[in-house]
Design a protein around this motif. Structure first.
Motif, PDB file in Angstrom:
ATOM      1  N   ARG A  76      31.765  61.694  53.652  1.00 11.21           N
ATOM      2  CA  ARG A  76      32.849  62.029  53.762  1.00 11.21           C
ATOM      3  C   ARG A  76      34.133  61.091  53.594  1.00 11.21           C
ATOM      4  N   ILE A  77      35.194  61.560  52.804  1.00  8.71           N
ATOM      5  CA  ILE A  77      36.335  60.371  52.525  1.00  8.71           C
ATOM      6  C   ILE A  77      37.466  61.040  53.395  1.00  8.71           C
ATOM      7  N   ASP A  78      37.310  62.035  53.791  1.00 10.77           N
ATOM      8  CA  ASP A  78      38.633  62.852  54.499  1.00 10.77           C
ATOM      9  C   ASP A  78      39.001  62.244  55.968  1.00 10.77           C
ATOM     10  N   GLY A  79      37.942  61.448  56.580  1.00 12.09           N
ATOM     11  CA  GLY A  79      38.455  60.879  57.784  1.00 12.09           C
ATOM     12  C   GLY A  79      37.854  61.444  58.869  1.00 12.09           C
ATOM     13  N   ILE A  80      37.260  62.912  58.604  1.00 14.22           N
ATOM     14  CA  ILE A  80      36.628  63.722  59.636  1.00 14.22           C
ATOM     15  C   ILE A  80      35.277  63.207  60.052  1.00 14.22           C
ATOM     16  N   LYS A  81      35.074  62.938  61.235  1.00 16.01           N
ATOM     17  CA  LYS A  81      34.114  62.306  61.793  1.00 16.01           C
ATOM     18  C   LYS A  81      32.624  63.113  62.004  1.00 16.01           C
ATOM     19  N   GLU A  82      32.698  64.444  61.918  1.00 15.15           N
ATOM     20  CA  GLU A  82      31.482  65.355  61.987  1.00 15.15           C
ATOM     21  C   GLU A  82      30.990  65.267  60.662  1.00 15.15           C
ATOM     22  N   GLN A  83      29.687  64.875  60.616  1.00 16.18           N
ATOM     23  CA  GLN A  83      28.867  65.032  59.652  1.00 16.18           C
ATOM     24  C   GLN A  83      29.368  64.005  58.387  1.00 16.18           C
ATOM     25  N   LYS A  84      29.567  62.729  58.942  1.00 17.56           N
ATOM     26  CA  LYS A  84      29.976  61.828  58.123  1.00 17.56           C
ATOM     27  C   LYS A  84      29.158  61.446  56.808  1.00 17.56           C
ATOM     28  N   TYR A  85      27.682  61.619  56.980  1.00 15.33           N
ATOM     29  CA  TYR A  85      26.747  61.514  56.064  1.00 15.33           C
ATOM     30  C   TYR A  85      25.720  62.657  56.059  1.00 15.33           C
ATOM     31  N   ILE A  86      25.414  63.031  54.948  1.00 15.72           N
ATOM     32  CA  ILE A  86      24.630  63.993  54.651  1.00 15.72           C
ATOM     33  C   ILE A  86      23.680  63.825  53.531  1.00 15.72           C
ATOM     34  N   ASN A  87      22.285  64.091  53.528  1.00 21.20           N
ATOM     35  CA  ASN A  87      21.387  63.960  52.432  1.00 21.20           C
ATOM     36  C   ASN A  87      21.335  65.189  51.605  1.00 21.20           C
ATOM     37  N   THR A  88      20.786  65.303  50.500  1.00 26.38           N
ATOM     38  CA  THR A  88      20.262  66.361  49.858  1.00 26.38           C
ATOM     39  C   THR A  88      19.180  66.752  50.598  1.00 26.38           C
ATOM     40  N   LYS A  89      18.808  67.934  50.534  1.00 30.06           N
ATOM     41  CA  LYS A  89      17.589  68.333  51.384  1.00 30.06           C
ATOM     42  C   LYS A  89      16.175  68.001  50.928  1.00 30.06           C
ATOM     43  N   GLU A  90      15.303  68.001  51.678  1.00 25.65           N
ATOM     44  CA  GLU A  90      14.005  67.539  51.248  1.00 25.65           C
ATOM     45  C   GLU A  90      13.396  68.466  49.977  1.00 25.65           C
ATOM     46  N   THR A  91      12.598  67.954  48.922  1.00 35.14           N
ATOM     47  CA  THR A  91      12.197  68.608  47.950  1.00 35.14           C
ATOM     48  C   THR A  91      10.654  67.835  47.579  1.00 35.14           C
ATOM     49  N   SER A  92      10.181  68.642  46.332  1.00 36.67           N
ATOM     50  CA  SER A  92       8.764  67.978  45.948  1.00 36.67           C
ATOM     51  C   SER A  92       8.783  66.544  45.646  1.00 36.67           C
ATOM     52  N   VAL A  93      10.040  65.840  45.317  1.00 39.41           N
ATOM     53  CA  VAL A  93      10.061  64.633  44.896  1.00 39.41           C
ATOM     54  C   VAL A  93      10.831  63.516  46.051  1.00 39.41           C
ATOM     55  N   PHE A  94      11.090  64.255  47.213  1.00 41.81           N
ATOM     56  CA  PHE A  94      11.838  63.621  48.342  1.00 41.81           C
ATOM     57  C   PHE A  94      11.492  64.163  49.447  1.00 41.81           C
ATOM     58  N   SER A  95      10.910  63.047  50.355  1.00 43.09           N
ATOM     59  CA  SER A  95      10.731  63.538  51.538  1.00 43.09           C
ATOM     60  C   SER A  95      11.329  62.287  52.581  1.00 43.09           C
ATOM     61  N   LYS A  96      12.114  62.682  53.515  1.00 41.37           N
ATOM     62  CA  LYS A  96      12.936  61.686  54.102  1.00 41.37           C
ATOM     63  C   LYS A  96      12.150  60.898  55.035  1.00 41.37           C
TER      64      LYS A  96
END
Length: 591
Positions: free
Chosen positions: A220-240
């Motif tokens: 986020r660049i708007d200064g709001i602290k909630e959910q500052k970072y989020i990832n794109t969801k898990e997929t067949s090519v991405f597992s957190k």
């Protein structure tokens, strides 16, 4: 073999000697005919991982994993079969032929993976162009305000999502379907509306160890602290739980300079900031608790790791379990204590690279960190607090396998509580008399599982697979096997013999499905332990052959007995009885 030409696979293996390949990940020493090292797939103190250079396969006597060079790369790099072949082909500078998959489902999965990686790459370029545009000025200014240089922004491929609509429209024009957009994780869908999952955020791509964009992180660049970072969801090519942010640069660093240790942080921009300050050996998790897969991944690059999480006391208490996972996988873990309320990025800005380096240099071993957390949790100036602290602290001391370290830690507890060293030692000793909780072995495996005929089948097939001289004196075709996997191995050997082709044990890993892996590993264990080269190998082989022949006769007699009991025709019963008598005589002759 799984879509690849047989001759190509033979050349691929010939140009990727298994000792050379595994030697890049595991320190190997030659003992006798095999090479030995500590298994990269489980934590062990003594080397039980054997690599057979003649037959080109590996076997671990600890966890019982086995395989050929392709199996090893699949496991160690977390790749599917096709990508492991590609990895080895690039290593050997071999052109990769077109794959002819027999299984339509596998073919579709491979095609989808390639489409998703292409879509994610195009999405990354789209975000980069946004950041360069006039409309991306707010995002660019935010990055500059975080003290990031233009070079750093380019190095990490940072970009901008300007709104929720532009990305889906861009991808449609590129020819991607809405289903592919959603499956990539970059686009979300709600009530038939498709939108940029990270709409409005500063974007950092997550890149795997092979240079593929597999996901995105949005800040986020708007200064709001909630959910500052989020990832794109898990997929067949991405597992957190199977990757780290910045693992691609970590791999380059290891190849160029080596890695004495790795720093692990929480925030993605912490990674970027530290890298800019000269700390390139840094990674971040992808927003989930640490996993064994991640611990094993880090272990491929180094044996030492320094945890540099935010200087928040409550958060530090919550991270201990994750750090235990790292320690259980054989990593030497230290914890850097950051000033309260500060993250690594804050430290770099306020104390500079030198200040952060001092914090890293003063990082304490994990067991000392645990004691320090307990000291800050309980008030040892109260009776109740002191008792709880001592109980918990002694449990921590008990984790150490070193008597010298235990004694040193007891002195720390003594100084903090004013309880005598002798009393603490007696209490620790009483704890050690209590049985520790047994961990459930998730990899239950028995080399000797099966009845006598199964064990005999295993040894006989191993003798043919590993080209033992005594096996040439017997006709494999006349033997009967009970297990489907043994029957298929027999068919493979007979086919190779009929075509005057070499029998290669390592071929089994590509020829047969995963359901046969355990049995193939048991056969591998016979050669890895070198049982079949003992003086009695030939004698034992022919004992096993007799066992198989008698077992086959017994099955036939049982079947004839059942038929005879049901038969009402007297002449046919006499024929069946005569055949049983003949088989009994044949069985007696085998003794």
């Amino acid at each position: 073999m799984k879509g690849f030409d047989v001759k190509f696979m033979e050349e691929l293996k010939n140009k990727n000697d298994i000792v050379d390949v595994i030697g890049r990940y595991v320190r190997l020493e030659q003992r006798g005919g095999n090479f030995w090292g500590k298994c990269p797939f489980h934590h062990e103190k003594t080397a039980s991982f054997s690599v057979n250079s003649t037959e080109q396969f590996y076997y671990c006597f600890g966890c019982h994993k086995s395989g050929d060079v392709i199996s090893f790369i699949r496991e160690i790099e977390s790749l599917d079969f096709g990508d492991a072949v590609k990895f080895l082909a690039e290593r050997a500078h071999m052109p990769l032929p077109e794959i002819n998959y027999d299984d339509e489902k596998v073919k579709e999965q491979k095609k989808l993976r390639e489409r998703l990686l292409s879509l994610l790459r195009d999405t990354a370029l789209f975000y980069v162009e946004n950041l360069k545009s006039e409309n991306g000025k707010a995002h660019y200014d935010y990055a500059l305000n975080r003290k990031l240089s233009a070079n750093t922004i380019v190095k990490f491929g940072m970009g901008a999502s300007l709104n929720f609509n532009d990305l889906p429209n861009f991808l449609r024009k590129k020819g991607y379907t809405e289903q592919e957009m959603v499956l990539s994780g970059a686009v979300g869908e709600k009530n038939g509306r498709y939108f940029d999952w990270l709409g409005g955020r500063l974007i950092i791509p997550a890149i795997d160890q092979f240079g593929n964009v597999i996901a995105f992180v949005g800040r986020r660049i708007d200064g709001i602290k909630e959910q500052k970072y989020i990832n794109t969801k898990e997929t067949s090519v991405f597992s957190k739980g199977k990757t780290f942010f910045n693992i691609n640069n970590l791999k380059k660093l290891k190849n160029e300079k080596g890695l004495p240790f790795v720093i692990m942080v929480e925030g993605h921009l912490d990674v970027v900031s530290l890298s800019q300050a000269g700390f390139s050996n840094v990674v971040a998790t992808m927003g989930t608790a640490l996993t064994k897969e991640q611990a094993r991944m880090i272990k491929r690059y180094t044996d030492k790791i320094v945890i540099s999480y935010d200087g928040d006391f409550a958060g530090q208490k919550a991270t201990v379990r994750g750090l235990d996972i790292l320690s259980e996988e054989g990593l030497e873990v230290k914890v850097a204590r950051l000033p309260d309320g500060m993250d690594p990025d804050d430290v770099i800005k306020k104390l500079g690279a030198e200040g952060y380096q001092k914090i890293i240099d003063q990082a304490m071993p994990l067991i000392d960190f645990k004691l320090d957390l307990l000291r800050r949790t309980y008030d040892v100036n109260t009776v109740d607090g002191k008792r709880k602290y001592v109980t918990m602290a002694l449990n921590v001391v008990r984790e150490s396998a070193s008597s010298a370290e235990q004694e040193d830690l007891l002195k720390v507890i003594r100084d903090q509580t004013k309880i005598t060293f002798e009393a603490l030692k007696r209490e620790l000793y009483s704890l050690e008399q209590k049985p520790r909780e047994q961990k459930v072995d998730q990899m239950r495996f028995n080399d000797n599982v099966g009845d006598r005929a199964t064990l005999a089948s295993r040894f006989v097939l191993a003798s043919y697979l590993f080209d033992k001289a005594y096996a040439k004196e017997n006709d494999l075709e006349e033997l009967e096997f009970n297990l489907p996997v043994h029957k298929e191995i027999q068919s493979y050997i007979l086919k190779q013999q009929a075509q005057n082709e070499k029998v290669r044990f390592s071929d089994l890993y590509e020829l047969f499905s995963e359901e046969y892996e355990e049995e193939i590993s048991r056969i591998a264990g016979l050669e890895a332990e070198d049982k079949s080269d003992l003086d009695f190998g030939g004698t034992y082989f022919f004992d096993c052959v007799r066992t198989l022949k008698k077992d086959a006769i017994n099955h036939k007699i049982e079947k004839l007995t059942e038929m005879c009991a049901k038969e009402t025709d007297l002449d046919k019963r006499k024929e069946l009885t005569a055949e049983m008598m003949r088989l009994l005589q044949e069985k007696r002759n085998l003794i």
